[in-house]
Scaffold this motif. Structure first.
Motif, PDB file in Angstrom:
ATOM      1  N   ARG A  19       0.837  -1.205   0.000  1.00  0.00           N
ATOM      2  CA  ARG A  19       0.000   0.000   0.000  1.00  0.00           C
ATOM      3  C   ARG A  19       0.875   1.260   0.000  1.00  0.00           C
ATOM      4  O   ARG A  19       0.621   2.204  -0.737  1.00  0.00           O
ATOM      5  N   ILE A  20       1.920   1.245   0.808  1.00  0.00           N
ATOM      6  CA  ILE A  20       2.820   2.419   0.851  1.00  0.00           C
ATOM      7  C   ILE A  20       3.489   2.599  -0.516  1.00  0.00           C
ATOM      8  O   ILE A  20       3.575   3.705  -1.042  1.00  0.00           O
ATOM      9  N   ARG A  21       3.929   1.481  -1.120  1.00  0.00           N
ATOM     10  CA  ARG A  21       4.600   1.589  -2.436  1.00  0.00           C
ATOM     11  C   ARG A  21       3.657   2.169  -3.488  1.00  0.00           C
ATOM     12  O   ARG A  21       4.060   2.949  -4.344  1.00  0.00           O
ATOM     13  N   LYS A  22       2.386   1.762  -3.414  1.00  0.00           N
ATOM     14  CA  LYS A  22       1.397   2.318  -4.354  1.00  0.00           C
ATOM     15  C   LYS A  22       1.259   3.823  -4.161  1.00  0.00           C
ATOM     16  O   LYS A  22       1.197   4.584  -5.125  1.00  0.00           O
ATOM     17  N   LEU A  36       3.720   8.575   4.210  1.00  0.00           N
ATOM     18  CA  LEU A  36       3.867   7.853   5.476  1.00  0.00           C
ATOM     19  C   LEU A  36       3.028   8.503   6.566  1.00  0.00           C
ATOM     20  O   LEU A  36       3.011   9.727   6.680  1.00  0.00           O
ATOM     21  N   PRO A  37       2.339   7.703   7.381  1.00  0.00           N
ATOM     22  CA  PRO A  37       1.485   8.266   8.425  1.00  0.00           C
ATOM     23  C   PRO A  37       2.242   9.099   9.473  1.00  0.00           C
ATOM     24  O   PRO A  37       1.755  10.130   9.885  1.00  0.00           O
ATOM     25  N   ASN A  38       3.429   8.658   9.881  1.00  0.00           N
ATOM     26  CA  ASN A  38       4.220   9.431  10.859  1.00  0.00           C
ATOM     27  C   ASN A  38       5.601   9.700  10.290  1.00  0.00           C
ATOM     28  O   ASN A  38       6.590   9.071  10.667  1.00  0.00           O
ATOM     29  N   PRO A  39       5.701  10.648   9.356  1.00  0.00           N
ATOM     30  CA  PRO A  39       6.956  10.806   8.604  1.00  0.00           C
ATOM     31  C   PRO A  39       8.170  11.126   9.462  1.00  0.00           C
ATOM     32  O   PRO A  39       9.292  10.826   9.059  1.00  0.00           O
ATOM     33  N   ASP A  40       7.982  11.704  10.646  1.00  0.00           N
ATOM     34  CA  ASP A  40       9.146  12.046  11.471  1.00  0.00           C
ATOM     35  C   ASP A  40       9.752  10.824  12.148  1.00  0.00           C
ATOM     36  O   ASP A  40      10.812  10.915  12.769  1.00  0.00           O
TER      37      ASP A  40
END
Ligand code: AMP
Length: 469
Positions: free
Chosen positions: A273-276, A442-446
């Motif tokens: 899902r992230i790759r998409k 990304l949901p929490n990029p930090d």
């Protein structure tokens, strides 16, 4: 992880690895074999399993793929209801059996074996110190440093000793330790490499990625938390805070390339899902008129689906991968690497002939693969135009935490502008995903490490090394 003895190129060999462990199942070794099988993509050079029946430990390991290393007879030599296993990847040639894990030793705690994924950043200074104190090393693996530190630790219990050790080691570690009567899983305070906890048939299982759980039918419970130590024994599961965790730095490259798309890692996020999402963001930021978009299989497939969905350009398979060739990417001689691309991939002419083609790949490292692919699609595939889209930002820095990337001087994007790279690759256009684009997927990029893309190393790097090399 493992390094060579010479100080100037100590981290020339970097490793990616997969670990699997089980406690409380009569088929422990068989389950570990299956777990390692599912994690084969994390390391193809060697594999090993160590089992315990409560008072005796047995180990079997060798160079090669999991299915080559283990057969029924060998698995029978691994009795007991607890086991850990390891898949090792390294680019070094020659026989390196001594570096294949798990590594086993006898100390005051009894028999102990260890499987490690990640790189320690202070392994060399720790090793020197241990050697000055009289320690003798069997291998050139930093995981053996951990073993020595455990043996030297003052604490009276295993747990106390392990807590002492994690105060000393720095860097990335997803660690499984098997004692005669317990399995211990420890994850570094940054949570760099994934490590997941699951349950199967009344037993606990621990694995680098959830795809290992799916194969055996285990249920994913949660991740081993950064800085957490899980102790699993006949009394059940016990969680201990081994070290304070102030900042997370999950490896974002696990999402981009390394992990399997069917896995859920870093808090249960599905890799596919992230790759998409990466592909969608790439399409938004790098539009080009085209007739077909094709992935570089396999890792480029999900982002190409995202790209096609977002852009409306039809998806097709214009390249076929030979699945019997391993991930032979960073090989010691460039003649082999050039050859390797042709061995791995071939063009399907019908898909690309006379068309404006977008090729999506997950990353460019040295640029060797991409150059061959562009040439292949233009010449063999007879494409009219060839546009290359990369679902990650420019790779500008080596990884010191467990991903196999070459030194900075070999990373094409570290020393060349995008337009120079485009010319070198002979593509009609070239675009990378921006760092903002990556973060926005990304949901929490930090909570991630982006060091290979922005040069910001959250845990520092080995004293003996420099990202400027
Ligand atoms: P290069 O020819 O050096 O630019 O290699 C780029 C290709 O290697 C891409 O197709 C990636 O999917 C793949 N790749 C990127 N990182 C790695 C890695 N750490 N190990 C193996 N393959 C990789």
């Amino acid at each position: 992880m493992h390094y060579r003895g010479s100080l100037d190129r100590i981290f020339e060999i970097r490793e990616e690895c997969g670990v699997f462990g089980v406690y409380g199942h009569p088929e422990a070794a068989n389950l570990t074999y299956l777990g390692l099988y599912a994690l084969q993509h994390r390391g193809q050079e060697g594999a090993g399993i160590c089992s315990s029946n409560g008072h005796t430990m047995c180990i079997e390991k060798a160079m090669g793929l999991v299915s080559d290393v283990f057969n029924e007879e060998r698995l029978k030599r691994l009795p007991g209801n607890a086991a850990i296993g390891h898949n090792r990847y390294s680019t070094a040639g020659g026989s390196m059996l001594k570096n294949v894990q798990p590594i086993m030793a006898n100390c005051l705690l009894g028999s102990l074996s260890l499987a490690h994924n990640g790189n320690l950043t202070n392994a060399i200074s720790l090793r020197k110190q241990l050697q000055q104190d009289g320690a003798i090393f069997q291998s050139n693996s930093d995981s053996e440093v951990i073993l020595h530190l455990i043996a030297h630790a003052k604490g009276s219990s295993a747990q106390e000793k392990f807590i002492e050790v994690v105060q000393e080691i720095e860097g990335a570690y997803s660690l499984l330790i098997l004692l005669e009567d317990q399995l211990v899983a420890i994850r570094d305070p940054f949570g760099v490499r994934p490590l997941c906890l699951g349950q199967f048939d009344g037993a606990y299982v621990v694995a680098s990625e959830t795809c290992a759980f799916d194969l055996i039918g285990a249920t994913y419970i949660r991740d081993v938390e950064p800085g957490e130590m899980l102790v699993i024994n006949d009394n059940g599961l016990h969680s201990v805070k081994a070290i304070d965790s102030y900042k997370r730095a999950h490896c974002v490259f696990e999402f981009i390339y390394f992990a399997r798309p069917d896995s859920r890692i870093f808090g249960g996020l599905n890799v596919h899902r992230i790759r998409k999402e990466l592909g969608k963001r790439l399409a938004i930021n790098s539009h080009v008129d085209a007739d077909v978009v094709i992935p570089v299989p396999d890792s480029g497939v999900p982002s190409t689906i995202g790209y096609a969905e977002q852009s409306g350009v039809p998806f097709d398979f214009g390249l076929v991968r030979n699945h019997y060739v391993g991930r032979t990417f960073i090989e010691p001689k460039s003649s082999i690497r050039h050859f390797g691309v042709k061995i791995k991939l071939n063009a399907i002419q019908n898909v690309t002939r006379g068309k404006r083609v977008v090729i999506v790949d997950d990353s460019i490292v040295r640029g060797t693969t991409s150059k061959k692919i562009v040439k292949m699609i233009r010449e063999l595939g007879q494409a009219k135009e060839v546009h290359l889209r990369i679902s990650s930002p420019c790779t500008i820095g080596p990884c010191f935490y467990g991903i196999n990337t070459p030194t900075r001087s070999e990373l094409i994007a570290a020393t060349h502008q995008v337009e120079e790279i485009r010319k070198y690759l002979t593509a009609d256009s070239l675009a990378y995903l921006s760092l903002e684009g990556l973060r926005s997927a990304l949901p929490n990029p930090d909570d991630y490490c982006y060091a290979c893309f922005n040069g910001d190393y959250p845990i520092g790097f080995p004293q003996e090394e420099s990202p400027e090399l």
